[in-house]
Enzyme design. Structure first.
Site, short mmCIF file in Angstrom:
data_model
loop_
_atom_site.label_atom_id
_atom_site.label_comp_id
_atom_site.label_asym_id
_atom_site.label_seq_id
_atom_site.Cartn_x
_atom_site.Cartn_y
_atom_site.Cartn_z
N GLU A 564 0.83 -1.20 0.00
CA GLU A 564 0.00 0.00 0.00
C GLU A 564 0.87 1.25 0.00
OE1 GLU A 564 -3.89 1.85 2.30
OE2 GLU A 564 -3.16 -0.15 2.78
N GLY A 565 0.55 2.17 -0.89
CA GLY A 565 1.29 3.41 -1.03
C GLY A 565 2.30 3.40 -2.16
#
Length: 644
Positions: A564-565
């Site tokens: 995530e990210g």
């Protein structure tokens, strides 16, 4: 009091500016507060005024007491003078006090003497005192005698009280400016927005450079410290020359804030800023006029419109400083079934060391990074993931992370997470807020060998199912969902979105935790989703559903799965490129874009005159074959023959 060395404070502001909420936040750290209400009750049939008064009363904590002074304008000075050094008074507001002062029931009266008595009581007050007053001096001079009398009396009151107070703050459109003292305060105030506090309170002994401690099911996220801000540096080439560095380390923290407890009150229905409704469409329309060889930016036009709306200009600039917030917090129980023990902690340590996909991409984008430890969430199938106190602390903590970024000049936030079981918690939040079935929003589980673990996936689905059954009678309000299902990382992420919205910072969402926070934030402040951009759905079913509910159409379909990210950072150069073109390219010269030395009128396809002298008058061309070129004016035309 919230600002060191200040005992009395006057808060000025216009109508609906946020001045009352600002004043309430200043005394939020006091154990007890005496609220001095000056406004008269008004006409019983005036329901709008009654609603305003009720809203003020509803915001006051239960530990506060209320004292009414509307019956006698001289009573306010008596209350202030009699308050002891251990008391905290909040007077709201002097406009109501002046209204009572000018009431015919109290005339004739020496208004000047009464105002002087009030100022003297404020100057001699031993209590902690905050006074709220409308600022009407910037408006037009009223056309009625009564209106002029009110503005004159209130202006005189504000001047006298401001002179008597240690500090004066002006709140305009939710933004706070300090008028007295003129020097920059030790602890800068943050913007005031209706519904929540926005001023730092008493300072602690340390600084924000020390990393926050992870919650372990005991206390919530600590209010005393913010994690270290790290500046990544891209690694050097694989085969550097002799003497060159082989691996750049992370630099020292770029900033440190005093440890403060904001006294922040986050509640449903907060009124936070919205992006500009007009500049977004204007920026997109402007793209059609630019000197672009092809058809344009395609789907990236939405990036330009988003940036224009959040920046408030039809010519948005590429985002400057970017900060990545990596939220690390595990979820116990069935939510983390199939996760390798200690893997999320290793990812967090890896990011701090400047290694791994997220850190490398942050380095390439010149982004700073904060690894944020969030409370460990208890098994949701057995009981609440967090206590109510932990949720409140986590929300405030996330808000302060966004404030810290804004104070550091950050233009864009990227929300990331690396905890075990985060996708399960996000699926539970989506199921509770969007009515989704857990199997439809919970992605498949992959083990360390790169193989799908369907047994672990079923355990996670069962955990969400049991948690939803356990909370079937819950009110499903935002804070209840965070406490029962969301956990620490989702709660902190929600606070980040709210704080970023309050400070007008756009956020790139990328993954289940970010979109789950977006779903929860709708009930606290519906404006938050308008400051979010989703570059890619990552192939995750839960992200797809949340994006549809939130109205966040993914820009790309890269199907990267780097954590995530990371996908947002991978797409960031492309988004910046679109903004660079939109801001830097001129309008096409044919549309009035100004002088262009490279632009000239096209030359004719065939031979012809090239001089700029006036062209000769038009003449009939000579015939291709023999024959008369013209017919005389007196020459008859034979029947059945066309004149040449």
């Amino acid at each position: 009091m919230s600002v060191d060395g200040w005992n009395t404070l006057l808060v000025l502001g216009g109508i609906r500016s946020g001045k009352s909420e600002f004043a309430e936040s200043v005394v939020a750290d006091a154990p007890t507060v005496r609220y001095v209400a000056t406004a008269p009750a008004g006409d019983p049939e005036d329901t709008e005024w009654a609603t305003r008064l009720a809203a003020h009363r509803a915001r006051r904590p239960g530990s506060w007491t209320t004292e009414e002074t509307a019956a006698d304008p001289g009573r306010l000075a008596e209350v202030i003078a009699a308050a002891g050094p251990n008391e905290t008074l909040l007077v709201d507001d002097l406009g109501g006090w002046v209204t009572v002062l000018l009431d015919p029931a109290h005339q004739p009266a020496d208004d000047t003497a009464t105002i002087a008595e009030l100022a003297a009581a404020v100057r001699a007050s031993a209590a902690r005192l905050v006074l709220v007053s409308p600022e009407v001096g910037l408006s037009l001079v009223p056309t009625t005698p009564l209106g002029r009398a009110f503005t004159d009396a209130l202006g005189a009151t504000n001047r006298a009280v401001a002179d008597a107070c240690d500090a004066v703050a002006l709140v305009v459109a939710g933004q706070t400016a300090w008028l007295k003292p003129t020097a920059t305060p030790t602890h800068p105030a943050t913007p005031a927005v209706p519904g929540q506090a926005d001023v730092p309170t008493q300072a602690g002994p340390g600084q924000a450079g020390a990393p926050a401690q992870a919650g372990t099911g005991q206390a919530g996220v600590p209010d005393e410290a913010l994690p270290e801000v790290l500046t990544p540096t891209a690694p050097t080439a694989p085969a550097p020359p002799a003497g060159a560095p082989t691996q750049a380390d992370w630099a020292a923290p770029t900033m440190a804030l005093p440890m403060v407890a904001t006294g922040l009150v986050i509640q449903p229905g907060m009124e936070l800023p919205m992006p500009d409704d007009y500049t977004g469409p204007q920026a997109v329309d402007r793209l059609a006029t630019l000197d672009i060889p092809g058809a344009g930016l395609g789907v990236l036009e939405r990036v330009v419109g988003f940036a224009a709306a959040t920046q408030g200009t039809a010519t948005p600039a590429p985002w400057g400083p970017v900060r990545v917030l990596l939220l690390h917090g595990d979820h116990e129980g069935g939510a983390s079934s199939g996760a390798m023990p200690g893997e999320s902690a290793r990812r967090a340590r890896q990011a701090r060391a400047g290694k791994g996909a997220l850190a490398r991409l942050a380095a390439e984008n010149g982004a700073s990074l904060q690894v944020v430890e969030t409370p460990t969430s208890a098994p949701i199938e057995e009981g609440p993931a967090l206590t109510g106190e932990q949720v409140e602390s986590a929300l405030r903590y996330g808000w302060r992370l966004a404030e810290q970024a804004a104070d550091a000049g950050v233009h864009l936030l990227v929300l990331a997470a690396c905890g075990a079981g985060t996708e399960t918690a996000a699926a539970a939040v989506l199921a509770a807020t969007a009515g989704a079935e857990p199997p439809a929003v919970l992605g498949r589980v992959m083990n360390e060998q790169g193989e799908y673990d369907d047994a672990a996936w079923m355990v996670r689905c069962a955990a969400v199912r049991d948690a939803l059954h356990r909370t079937r009678r819950s009110t499903r309000e935002a804070k209840d969902i965070l406490a029962e299902l969301g956990g620490g990382d989702v709660a902190v992420a929600t606070g980040v979105l709210l704080g970023a919205t309050a400070r007008r910072i756009p956020v790139l969402l990328d993954g289940p935790v970010g979109v789950a926070a977006g779903m929860v934030s709708r009930d606290l402040a519906g404006q938050a989703r308008h400051w979010c951009l989703l570059p890619d759905h990552g192939g995750r079913p839960g992200v797809r559903l949340a994006a549809d509910v939130l109205g966040l159409t993914p820009l790309l379909d890269l199907r990267l799965d780097l954590g995530e990210g990371a996908t947002a950072l991978a797409a960031l150069p492309l988004l910046r490129a679109a903004l660079t073109l939109a801001a830097g390219l001129p309008v096409h010269p044919s549309l009035g874009g100004g002088d262009d030395e490279d632009f000239a009128e096209p030359e004719p396809a065939g031979p012809g005159p090239t001089s700029t002298e006036p062209e000769p008058e038009f003449a009939e061309p000579e015939p291709a074959g023999p024959g008369p070129a013209t017919i005389g004016p007196d020459e008859p035309v034979a029947p059945g023959r066309r004149a040449d």
